[in-house]
Design an enzyme around this catalytic site. Structure first.
Site, PDB file in Angstrom:
ATOM      1  N   THR A 131     -38.268 -41.653 -32.207  1.00 54.52           N
ATOM      2  CA  THR A 131     -39.144 -40.765 -31.450  1.00 54.52           C
ATOM      3  C   THR A 131     -40.103 -40.024 -32.369  1.00 54.52           C
ATOM      4  OG1 THR A 131     -39.164 -38.743 -30.095  1.00 54.52           O
ATOM      5  CG2 THR A 131     -37.302 -39.037 -31.577  1.00 54.52           C
ATOM      6  N   TYR A 174     -31.856 -32.746 -30.489  1.00 55.36           N
ATOM      7  CA  TYR A 174     -32.329 -34.098 -30.185  1.00 55.36           C
ATOM      8  C   TYR A 174     -33.113 -34.673 -31.353  1.00 55.36           C
ATOM      9  CZ  TYR A 174     -35.209 -37.774 -28.098  1.00 55.36           C
ATOM     10  OH  TYR A 174     -35.853 -38.957 -27.848  1.00 55.36           O
TER      11      TYR A 174
END
Length: 344
Positions: A131, A174
């Protein structure tokens, strides 16, 4: 006896989700056998599995299992010729509520996949989806407001986007868990010679995406408009992302597998690039022009780890494979909107 590499099975961890089901459909259309490994915990993914089964029958193999189960992961890669790892906890908000769960799924689950591949006589090549959050909030990027969007002051960044040379700066649990997995995948290429590639992805959208406030924001905005429901924007709405239509991403996956001997161990920023950018406010305006409807919008404070501007510099992957996005923002949003309307 160690498991060996087979002649054609594509294994997709997280294969019932939005991206996984699109890739599975593409590979099955090529005549490949596909094993989808998924714990079906995300709402809507059962519909993706039914859709795949109806289209492709028994060439689709389904393992309802979790990457936190090492034995199940080991069994899944037996006979694999290509592996894609998309299984993840995907929301920053959830990671803040449950960091241990986030770590177990994203970091430990990825390590299980890598260890299972390392045990193969000939490890199957792996494409892992990371990501843009591994770059953190990009606090050093100077921005100015231009109309309904932010734009970098630096002309090079404005023209090309954020490259892989940007320092890693994990932010939020995250970001930390995906960042740790990202680095493990790269290091297993260095330390053990595994054929692995990392995609640090920007915003992906397209059919089979059941968007929510926490993930899949393009579909979420469209759904809110179609259903006449209110929408909350966190920040001021000037945030800019490059968005990539899922069929362009699937092409990138296939090219990465084909180029694996040359690109092993590398990480690539993957998104629509500078030519496919949109701000939150601009997307709402586009949706209103297309549908005649726009959701009622409320505003809340910025959220942890949110980037005011992120656009992928995709030139490294283009140089390595020749890949470029083909689907423009307006065309892609229209195609996703048509699919969502048909689904409703």
């Amino acid at each position: 006896m160690r498991p060996g590499r087979g002649a054609g099975t594509v294994v997709i961890f997280g294969g019932a989700g939005f991206i996984g089901s699109n890739l599975a459909d593409h590979c099955l259309q090529e005549g490949r056998t596909v094993r989808v490994f998924d714990n079906v915990s995300r709402p809507g993914v059962e519909r993706n599995l039914r859709w795949l089964r109806e289209r492709h029958g028994e060439r689709l193999r389904i393992d309802v299992a979790d990457t936190r189960d090492l034995l199940a992961v080991r069994r899944a890669v037996i006979g694999a010729s290509e592996v894609f790892h998309f299984a993840a906890q995907v929301a920053v908000t959830h990671s803040l509520q449950s960091p241990l769960h986030d770590f177990d799924v994203n970091a430990r689950g990825t390590l299980h996949v890598l260890e299972a591949l390392r045990e193969m006589q000939t490890p199957a090549p792996l494409v892992f989806t990371s990501t843009n959050k591994v770059y953190g909030g990009l606090p050093g990027l100077e921005l100015k407001a231009r109309g309904k969007r932010y734009a970098p002051v630096d002309a090079h960044t404005l023209a090309n986007g954020i490259s892989e040379a940007c320092p890693l700066d994990f932010e939020s649990p995250y970001g930390c868990s995906k960042g740790a997995a990202d680095q493990y995948v790269r290091d297993y290429a260095r330390s053990f010679g595994l054929p692995t590639v990392v995609f640090r992805m920007s915003c992906i959208y397209g059919p089979r995406q059941f968007g929510t406030e926490d993930q899949g924001w393009v579909a979420h905005f469209l759904l809110r408009a179609l259903e006449g429901e209110p929408l909350t924007l966190y920040g001021d709405g000037l945030q800019v992302r490059d968005i990539l239509f899922v069929e362009d991403l699937v092409r990138a996956f296939r090219l990465a597998q084909q180029a694996m001997p040359r690109i092993r161990g590398r990480a690539f920023n993957i998104g629509g690039g500078p030519g496919q950018t949109v701000s939150l406010l601009e997307l709402l305006a586009l949706i209103q022009r297309r549908t005649g409807r726009a959701p009622r919008v409320g505003f809340e404070d910025w959220r942890t780890g949110d980037q005011r501007y992120y656009v992928s510099d995709t030139r490294a992957f283009t140089r390595a494979t020749g890949w470029m996005p083909r689907v423009g923002v307006e065309q892609g949003v229209a195609r996703l909107g048509d699919w969502l309307e048909e689904l409703r």
